[in-house]
Structure formats: structure tokens, C-alpha cells
Design a protein around this motif. Structure first.
Motif, mmCIF file in Angstrom:
data_model
loop_
_atom_site.group_PDB
_atom_site.id
_atom_site.type_symbol
_atom_site.label_atom_id
_atom_site.label_comp_id
_atom_site.label_asym_id
_atom_site.label_seq_id
_atom_site.Cartn_x
_atom_site.Cartn_y
_atom_site.Cartn_z
ATOM 1 N N SER A 1 -3.969 -2.421 -3.125
ATOM 2 C CA SER A 1 -4.248 -2.218 -4.548
ATOM 3 C C SER A 1 -4.129 -3.558 -5.263
ATOM 4 O O SER A 1 -4.931 -3.904 -6.113
ATOM 5 C CB SER A 1 -3.288 -1.196 -5.151
ATOM 6 N N HIS A 2 -3.095 -4.282 -4.917
ATOM 7 C CA HIS A 2 -2.843 -5.636 -5.404
ATOM 8 C C HIS A 2 -1.727 -6.177 -4.526
ATOM 9 O O HIS A 2 -1.325 -5.506 -3.566
ATOM 10 C CB HIS A 2 -2.518 -5.660 -6.902
ATOM 11 N N LEU A 3 -1.239 -7.373 -4.813
ATOM 12 C CA LEU A 3 -0.321 -8.021 -3.865
ATOM 13 C C LEU A 3 1.099 -8.133 -4.408
ATOM 14 O O LEU A 3 1.891 -8.921 -3.900
ATOM 15 C CB LEU A 3 -0.881 -9.399 -3.457
ATOM 16 N N HIS A 4 1.445 -7.321 -5.391
ATOM 17 C CA HIS A 4 2.833 -7.316 -5.874
ATOM 18 C C HIS A 4 3.786 -6.837 -4.771
ATOM 19 O O HIS A 4 3.387 -6.144 -3.835
ATOM 20 C CB HIS A 4 2.987 -6.409 -7.101
ATOM 21 N N LEU A 5 5.052 -7.185 -4.969
ATOM 22 C CA LEU A 5 6.078 -7.087 -3.927
ATOM 23 C C LEU A 5 6.375 -5.688 -3.410
ATOM 24 O O LEU A 5 6.850 -5.535 -2.296
ATOM 25 C CB LEU A 5 7.367 -7.773 -4.420
ATOM 26 N N ASP A 6 6.089 -4.663 -4.204
ATOM 27 C CA ASP A 6 6.352 -3.291 -3.751
ATOM 28 C C ASP A 6 5.093 -2.649 -3.157
ATOM 29 O O ASP A 6 5.045 -1.443 -2.956
ATOM 30 C CB ASP A 6 6.919 -2.438 -4.899
ATOM 31 N N HIS A 7 4.091 -3.471 -2.862
ATOM 32 C CA HIS A 7 2.833 -2.982 -2.281
ATOM 33 C C HIS A 7 2.437 -3.766 -1.033
ATOM 34 O O HIS A 7 1.503 -3.393 -0.342
ATOM 35 C CB HIS A 7 1.702 -3.082 -3.317
ATOM 36 N N SER A 8 3.135 -4.866 -0.761
ATOM 37 C CA SER A 8 2.667 -5.848 0.222
ATOM 38 C C SER A 8 3.344 -5.721 1.579
ATOM 39 O O SER A 8 3.170 -6.591 2.434
ATOM 40 C CB SER A 8 2.878 -7.262 -0.351
ATOM 41 N N GLY B 1 -6.037 -5.641 -14.601
ATOM 42 C CA GLY B 1 -5.253 -5.549 -15.835
ATOM 43 C C GLY B 1 -3.771 -5.702 -15.558
ATOM 44 O O GLY B 1 -3.143 -6.657 -15.995
ATOM 45 N N HIS B 2 -3.243 -4.773 -14.774
ATOM 46 C CA HIS B 2 -1.848 -4.923 -14.332
ATOM 47 C C HIS B 2 -1.735 -6.181 -13.469
ATOM 48 O O HIS B 2 -0.791 -6.965 -13.595
ATOM 49 C CB HIS B 2 -1.435 -3.678 -13.564
ATOM 50 N N ALA B 3 -2.692 -6.357 -12.587
ATOM 51 C CA ALA B 3 -2.860 -7.587 -11.813
ATOM 52 C C ALA B 3 -4.344 -7.935 -11.876
ATOM 53 O O ALA B 3 -5.182 -7.043 -12.056
ATOM 54 C CB ALA B 3 -2.399 -7.391 -10.373
ATOM 55 N N ALA C 1 -2.828 3.768 -8.130
ATOM 56 C CA ALA C 1 -1.784 2.750 -7.963
ATOM 57 C C ALA C 1 -1.373 2.252 -9.359
ATOM 58 O O ALA C 1 -1.288 3.059 -10.297
ATOM 59 C CB ALA C 1 -2.210 1.627 -7.033
ATOM 60 N N ASP C 2 -1.185 0.956 -9.543
ATOM 61 C CA ASP C 2 -0.559 0.481 -10.780
ATOM 62 C C ASP C 2 -1.551 0.327 -11.936
ATOM 63 O O ASP C 2 -1.177 -0.144 -13.010
ATOM 64 C CB ASP C 2 0.193 -0.831 -10.522
ATOM 65 N N ALA C 3 -2.804 0.752 -11.730
ATOM 66 C CA ALA C 3 -3.726 0.839 -12.877
ATOM 67 C C ALA C 3 -3.274 1.937 -13.822
ATOM 68 O O ALA C 3 -3.644 1.931 -15.007
ATOM 69 C CB ALA C 3 -5.152 1.088 -12.404
HETATM 70 ZN ZN LIG Z 1 2.278 -4.134 -9.463
#
Ligand SMILES: [Zn+2]
Length: 263
Positions: A103-110, A179-181, A201-203
Motif C-alpha cells: 500500500s505504501h512503505l511506512h513501518l507498519d506495512h513493510s 495523500g497519506h503517503a 489501507a491508510d487511504a
Molecule cells: Zn502509513
């Protein structure tokens, strides 16, 4: 399509505060949010959408994320919650994972990156670039050892590659929702029995965010966040889909979790 299965999975939770999830609301009020990720079984291969936290978070979160991040988002995670260990309990071989969509590469998704030897890792080119060169206010959310890995990246290019159809059969499509990322992507899964689901996800952290009454506490572009929420509404209408929000302690318990699945 038939033979498609969607498993909802959870890599523990984050203990945080309301304003981190809903901008300028509930200052200081404790709030615990789930850390979801998803397995999609397609006849032509297994697909992960995100992977929760890295294994190192279960071992020493402060060493891996830093004290400041852990103070803001305290992870509740054991080694059993690590994506590879959860898949093992479902009898899913890491070698069978064909794609990992980030979804993106933030720490709780990677947490999945680098753990699936035959997988292509799908992200937006701008997300990978930004992860290496974030602005100061997003820097703590990107943990370089998680994504600075020698893996097979499949890089998509924003609106140009929107609704990227993973197997060319309409079963699994990405939706570009920045937007979020800056390179955030949601995923549309077209299930035969349960209908379409849009994994935001975080959208959309929560339904407040989906219902346009809250912005996320962590943001790259507020303008893009608002546009992406509108876009998700249009996709929900177009696909007659169920929206599945990304860090939502009210909605998440309502869904079936692995080993149960949607089909
Ligand atoms: Zn995030």
C-alpha cells in the motif's frame, strides 16, 4: 471470480492516541489500532497486500523503530504475529507468494519485504523514491532496513498505471490513492460470493476518515487525502464494493479473520 480467497490477517496492534489517527481530535486520549495485512489466493499464485511490522519489531522495537516512534505508536506484537510465521500456520509456503503489493512503505506495512524469494514487490515508483528521501515530518515512518533490500521491484507510475490489473482478469486491481503517503495504493478484490471489497489501507484509517469527518494524523498532502477519499467513494459505487478501512478498531472486529476467508 471463483477460486479467489481473501484472508484478513493482523500483525498485532499499535497503542497510540486519537489525534495520531484522527487529526486534531481527542488530544492525548489513548487509542489502540489493529495492524492489518491480507493474503489473496488466486489460481495463478498467492498475493500479499502489505505484511505488517518487521520481525525485528517483535524482538526489539526501540532498536528497530527508535524511541520516539515507539513512544508515539507502541507496537503490541510477538514473533508469532510476523507475516511469515502467520502464513506458516496457514500452510502457505513463502515460495508460493508471487506478488507482494505494498500500500505504501511506512513501518507498519513493510514487514514482508525480502522474505518471499519468488515474489515481485509492487509499489509506486514515487513511494520508493520518497521512502529513501522523505521530508522531515515523514522520516520517522520509513525504516530504511525494511525496504532497502535487493528484491524484485515492480514499480508503478501514479495515474498512468492506475487500476493496474494484477492477473489481467479483473480479480485484483490496485487503486492509486496518494495523500497519506505520496505513492499510496489501495486494492480492489472482486470476490464471487462476497462481492467486491476495497482494501483502503491508510487511504482511510477509519470510517470517520472515509466519511470525510477526519484527516489522518500523519499526512503527506491533505489535498490528495481528500481527493483519494472521493476516488474510493467512486470506486465503491462502481464496483458495489465494501470498503475495508486500514487502522479501524471499530470496524476491524466485524470482519472474519484467517483461517476463515472471504471468497
Ligand atoms: Zn502509513
Amino acid at each position: 471470480m471463483s477460486d479467489l480467497r481473501l484472508y484478513f490477517m493482523e500483525c498485532g496492534s499499535l497503542k497510540t492516541q486519537v489525534q495520531m489517527i484522527k487529526m486534531n481530535q481527542g488530544l492525548g486520549d489513548p487509542y489502540e489500532v489493529p495492524v492489518p495485512f491480507y493474503l489473496i489466493q488466486h489460481p495463478r499464485g498467492n498475493v500479499l497486500y502489505d505484511g505488517g511490522n518487521a520481525l525485528e519489531v517483535a524482538q526489539d522495537a526501540v532498536a528497530h523503530w527508535g524511541q520516539g516512534v515507539v513512544d508515539a505508536y507502541t507496537p503490541v506484537m510477538t514473533e508469532d504475529d510476523f507475516v511469515v510465521n502467520q502464513l506458516e500456520r496457514l500452510d502457505v509456503d513463502p515460495a508460493s507468494i508471487k506478488y507482494v503489493i505494498q500500500s505504501h512503505l511506512h513501518l507498519d506495512h513493510s514487514g514482508a519485504i525480502g522474505h518471499f524469494p519468488n515474489a515481485e514487490y509492487i509499489t509506486q515508483r514515487r513511494e520508493l523514491e520518497y521512502a529513501f528521501t522523505p521530508q522531515w515530518f515523514q522520516k520517522p515512518a520509513y525504516i530504511r532496513p525494511d525496504f532497502d533490500r535487493d528484491v524484485d521491484w515492480l514499480l508503478l507510475d501514479g495515474p498512468h498505471d492506475d487500476e493496474y490489473d494484477l492477473f489481467g482478469d479483473g480479480a485484483i486491481k490496485t487503486l492509486f490513492t496518494p495523500g497519506h503517503a505520496p505513492g499510496h495504493m489501495s486494492v480492489i478484490v472482486n470476490l464471487e460470493n462476497d462481492g467486491a471489497m476495497i482494501l483502503t489501507a491508510d487511504a482511510c484509517y477509519t470510517m470517520d476518515h472515509y466519511n470525510r469527518t477526519a484527516l489522518p494524523g500523519l499526512i503527506h498532502s491533505a489535498s490528495d487525502v481528500a481527493d483519494s477519499v472521493d476516488k474510493i467513494h467512486r470506486a465503491v459505487d462502481k464496483y458495489e464494493a465494501t470498503p475495508v478501512t486500514g487502522h479501524d478498531p471499530e470496524e476491524w472486529p466485524k470482519f472474519k479473520k484467517a483461517p476463515e476467508y472471504y471468497s
